[in-house]
Design an enzyme around this catalytic site. Structure first.
Site, short mmCIF file in Angstrom:
data_model
loop_
_atom_site.label_atom_id
_atom_site.label_comp_id
_atom_site.label_asym_id
_atom_site.label_seq_id
_atom_site.Cartn_x
_atom_site.Cartn_y
_atom_site.Cartn_z
N ASP A 165 -26.92 7.65 -22.13
CA ASP A 165 -26.95 7.92 -23.57
C ASP A 165 -28.04 7.12 -24.29
O ASP A 165 -28.35 7.38 -25.45
CB ASP A 165 -25.58 7.69 -24.22
N ASN A 203 -22.14 0.62 -35.27
CA ASN A 203 -21.72 1.94 -35.74
C ASN A 203 -21.97 2.12 -37.23
O ASN A 203 -22.23 3.23 -37.69
CB ASN A 203 -20.25 2.19 -35.38
N HIS A 243 -25.82 2.47 -24.88
CA HIS A 243 -24.92 1.47 -24.32
C HIS A 243 -25.52 0.84 -23.06
O HIS A 243 -26.11 1.53 -22.26
CB HIS A 243 -23.56 2.10 -23.98
N SER A 286 -17.90 -0.65 -29.03
CA SER A 286 -18.07 -0.20 -27.65
C SER A 286 -18.94 -1.14 -26.83
O SER A 286 -18.80 -1.21 -25.60
CB SER A 286 -18.66 1.21 -27.61
N GLY A 335 -16.44 2.88 -31.00
CA GLY A 335 -16.53 3.64 -32.24
C GLY A 335 -16.20 2.84 -33.48
O GLY A 335 -16.33 3.34 -34.60
#
Length: 191
Positions: free
Chosen positions: A162, A81, A165, A16, A53
């Site tokens: 979040d 991840n 990111h 991502s 992801g």
């Protein structure tokens, strides 16, 4: 009349952070990096092969598809991840090692970006995870940028709500900081 050489194709294989999660396509890392390189007079075309992801296993699984774009250079940004999920760093190493071997076999010089694990898995996991990237860079003699989110991680002004990111300003910081490493990659790609 001589034809102009085609643009240098740079594959950005990642998760991502490459895909541009939460951003407009023109704000994603590959688009911003292409713009910065073109501003320096470099004729490049970046291929955004980021999938939100994705783990290192996911990147390895779609490498044939990514190589079908016939890149001349690659930026490998995977592992975030794996770290977030607490996956065994030996698996992360094995997957990235396999990807780097495939790039080498295809004659594609690579810029490997490192990643840090979140602190919730403990100091031992953090150290083991961080070491994976430096060890791979040495083993494969690739250009290495130790931490993809350097200067951005933990700064709420540069991250989406979040906290994980980068926002568009954060992407610009990443591009600015990684540019010297990308220039080294371009030197390695010269015939």
């Amino acid at each position: 009349m001589a034809q102009a050489a085609p643009a240098i194709r740079i594959l950005a294989l990642g998760d991502s952070l490459t895909a541009g999660f939460g951003l407009a396509p023109e704000e994603a890392f590959p688009a911003r990096l292409e713009r910065a390189l073109r501003a320096e007079g470099k004729d490049v075309s970046l291929i955004n092969a980021g999938v939100s992801g994705d783990t290192t296993a996911g990147g390895k699984a779609r490498l044939d598809w990514a190589l079908a774009a016939k890149p001349q250079l690659a930026i490998l940004e995977l592992g975030a991840n794996d770290g977030l999920r607490g996956l065994d760093p030996r698996l992360t190493h094995a997957n990235l090692d396999s990807i780097l071997k495939r790039f080498k076999a295809a004659g594609v010089p690579v810029l490997l970006t490192g990643m840090l694990a979140p602190p919730n898995y403990g100091k031992e996991f953090e150290a083991e995870f961080k070491a994976v990237f430096a060890r791979l860079a040495a083993e494969h003699d690739v250009v290495f940028y130790p931490f993809f989110l350097d200067g951005v991680a933990g700064d709420p002004r540069l991250c989406l709500p979040d906290g994980l990111h980068p926002n568009a300003k954060g992407v610009d910081v990443i591009v600015e900081r990684i540019l010297p490493s990308v220039r080294k990659l371009l030197e390695r790609g010269k015939p």
